[in-house]
Each structure stands twice: as C-alpha cells, then as structure tokens.
Design a protein around this motif. Structure first.
Motif, PDB file in Angstrom:
ATOM      1  N   ASP A   1      -5.934   4.669  -5.638  1.00  0.00           N
ATOM      2  CA  ASP A   1      -7.325   4.219  -5.719  1.00  0.00           C
ATOM      3  C   ASP A   1      -7.873   4.482  -7.117  1.00  0.00           C
TER       4      ASP A   1
ATOM      5  N   ARG B   1      -8.036  -5.506  -5.339  1.00  0.00           N
ATOM      6  CA  ARG B   1      -7.742  -6.749  -4.656  1.00  0.00           C
ATOM      7  C   ARG B   1      -8.665  -7.854  -5.179  1.00  0.00           C
TER       8      ARG B   1
ATOM      9  N   GLU C   1       0.827  -1.202   0.000  1.00  0.00           N
ATOM     10  CA  GLU C   1       0.000   0.000   0.000  1.00  0.00           C
ATOM     11  C   GLU C   1       0.866   1.258   0.000  1.00  0.00           C
ATOM     12  N   ARG C   2       2.170   1.074  -0.025  1.00  0.00           N
ATOM     13  CA  ARG C   2       3.123   2.161  -0.097  1.00  0.00           C
ATOM     14  C   ARG C   2       3.884   2.080  -1.429  1.00  0.00           C
TER      15      ARG C   2
ATOM     16  N   ASN D   1      -5.238   0.032  -6.772  1.00  0.00           N
ATOM     17  CA  ASN D   1      -5.444  -0.803  -5.595  1.00  0.00           C
ATOM     18  C   ASN D   1      -6.670  -1.690  -5.783  1.00  0.00           C
TER      19      ASN D   1
ATOM     20  N   PRO E   1       0.953   2.826  -5.636  1.00  0.00           N
ATOM     21  CA  PRO E   1      -0.439   2.387  -5.605  1.00  0.00           C
ATOM     22  C   PRO E   1      -1.393   3.565  -5.461  1.00  0.00           C
TER      23      PRO E   1
END
Length: 304
Positions: free
Chosen positions: A304, A276, A134-135, A274, A302
C-alpha cells in the motif's frame, strides 16, 4: 500449511519456475501447487471441407494432464518430502493464475531469457499477473539453475554447496512498504544470505553526478539520504539480527543499479504500489526495468 503456486505450461521457463518454486517451498516448509490454465478454442477452419470444425478440447485436457503428471513426478523425485498437487483450469491464463494463488504465499511464473543477453522477456500473462496480483509474484527466467544462486567454489566452478549469493532489495526510504521489507529480510534469513539494500536517488539541482558529490558542501544531501535509509532499516535489523545488511545509496537510476546488482545475486526484491486504474494494475518504471533486464529471479511484492 502455506502454499506456493506455480504456473506451468510445459515450456522451459515454466519448468525452471517449478524447480525454483519447489526449492522455495521446501525452505518455507510449504506445499506446492502446479497450475495449468488453457483457453478452449472455438474452432478452426478446415479448408478441405469448407467449414469450421471444433478443436479437440479433450486432447487439450489430456495433454495438460500428462504435462502436469510428468512435472509432478519429476519434482517429487528430487523433493520427496514436498507435498505437490496439480490443477488445470479452462480460462484466461492470467485470471486463472491470479485466482488460484489469491490465498497463497507466492505465485511463481517463468519468463523467457533474452537470447544472448542476461534478462527476461516478460510476456503478457506474466506482466498481467505481476500488475494484478495482491500476493508476491516471482519471475524465473529460462535456464535458471540452482548453482546460479550460490557463490562459486574455491576453483571458481559453479556449486550448490557454497554459501548463497546476496538477496538484493530495491528500496525507496520515503515509501518503503512493510511487506517488501519483510519479504526481503525473510528471504535473506532463509538462505543465510546477506541482504544488500540499494536505493537510487537523484541529487537536487544544480548538483551533478560523480564522486565529487560526496565532498565539501555537497556531502550534506547524500548524508541525509544515507541517514534516512539507516532509519528505515534499523527496526528490521533489530528484528532479524542474524541477517547482515549492506546499504547502498547510489546516485542515478535505481533500475539500472538493481539490474547491475542482479548479476551476482540469488534474488532481487522490488515493490509495486497497489494503485488501481481503469486500465488495471500498475507496474512502476523501476520494477519494469528490473523485470526486463535482471539476471536472476525477481520477486515483485505489492504494498500500500
């Protein structure tokens, strides 16, 4: 103080990643954490005694301690003002690295250079980290050198005292990602580098490819693409007035154009949505192509 984490396993590619991360940490006025992850082996077959014998876990730890100390000492010598810490953790490497860097600004990993070809060989750990983080994650190929990120001097020789090469950003104007744009502009500003923004697109059927696309009636779609690109970049240019931006809306595969642009760049920045699934994180085709074939460090951000 912010922190950058680098995964270190003693390989040439991980040492190149540590060198890159140390320079980046200095530019950011951040600290650096060297992390080594190892998986204890349950046992090994000993033919002479006909039984399993335990692997010397203590030996694994001792080697990891030695490797981390040596790397820290080497980096501290060349970056005396940098705060450097070390950490070794037993566990699956990708999971350990993602956990260690969960609250950090950046995770930096090494990838092997392809023999005889500029580019990366992205291993399973690096791929899993890129897909799951997420980084932002930066991959640095083996053999990367500080001078590679700078323009040659007046004689054409490699130099670290010349201006930085461009930061290259792969951008989709319809899904730009604020985090991706912010990362690229900040990277260019820190390096006093130009930002080259590349958008690859496909003309609508029945249009073909080639220079004729910009002539006559066919110019209208290309103008709309360029206008949209300029619209997305305008507020960022206002926010970073010191960064000179060059925009390239090019027909064809974005991945191919970004790989070509990487040959004379200091850094390539691409995004990863992002998304999943039950199979884990997703790395799109453009990012995948850049990771496999870019000739310079690649930052995957990453968004949204």
């Amino acid at each position: 103080m912010s922190t950058l984490t680098v995964g270190l396993d003693g390989s040439p590619q991980s040492l190149a990643a540590a060198d890159w991360a140390a320079r980046e940490a200095e530019q950011r006025e951040a600290s650096l954490r060297l992390v080594h992850a190892w998986e204890p082996q349950p046992g090994t077959w000993a033919p002479l005694v006909g039984a399993f014998t335990p692997v010397a876990v203590d030996a694994q730890r001792e080697w990891a301690d030695y490797m981390l100390r040596e790397a820290r000492s080497r980096l501290a010598e060349s970056h005396p003002a940098l705060t450097i810490t070390t950490l070794q953790v037993a566990g699956p490497p990708a999971a350990v690295l993602l956990s260690a860097a969960a609250d950090d600004d950046l995770l930096v990993l090494g990838s092997r250079g392809l023999s005889g070809v500029a580019g990366f060989l992205v291993g399973s750990v690096a791929h899993a980290a890129v897909a799951g983080s997420e980084r932002p994650v930066v991959l640095v190929r083996a053999g990367a050198d500080t001078a590679d990120e700078h323009l040659p001097d007046a004689t054409g020789a490699a130099s670290t005292g010349t201006p930085s090469r461009d930061v290259v950003l792969g951008l989709d104007p319809e899904n730009p990602g604020e985090a991706v744009l912010g990362f690229a502009f900040e990277a260019a500003q820190r390096r006093a580098a130009d930002l080259r923004v590349v958008h690859g697109w496909t003309p609508p059927s029945p249009h073909g490819y080639g220079a004729a696309f910009d002539a006559g009636p066919d110019a209208e779609p290309s103008e709309r693409v360029r206008d949209r690109l300029a619209e997305v970049l305008r507020p960022w240019k206002d926010k970073f007035p010191g960064v000179r931006v060059r925009e390239q809306a090019v027909v064809g595969s974005a991945g191919r154009h970004l790989v070509h642009a990487s040959r004379d760049a200091a850094l390539v920045v691409v995004g990863r949505r992002n998304r999943r699934s039950h199979l884990g994180g997703h790395v799109g085709p453009v990012t995948h192509a850049v990771l496999q074939h870019a000739a310079t460090p690649v930052a995957v951000v990453p968004h949204d």
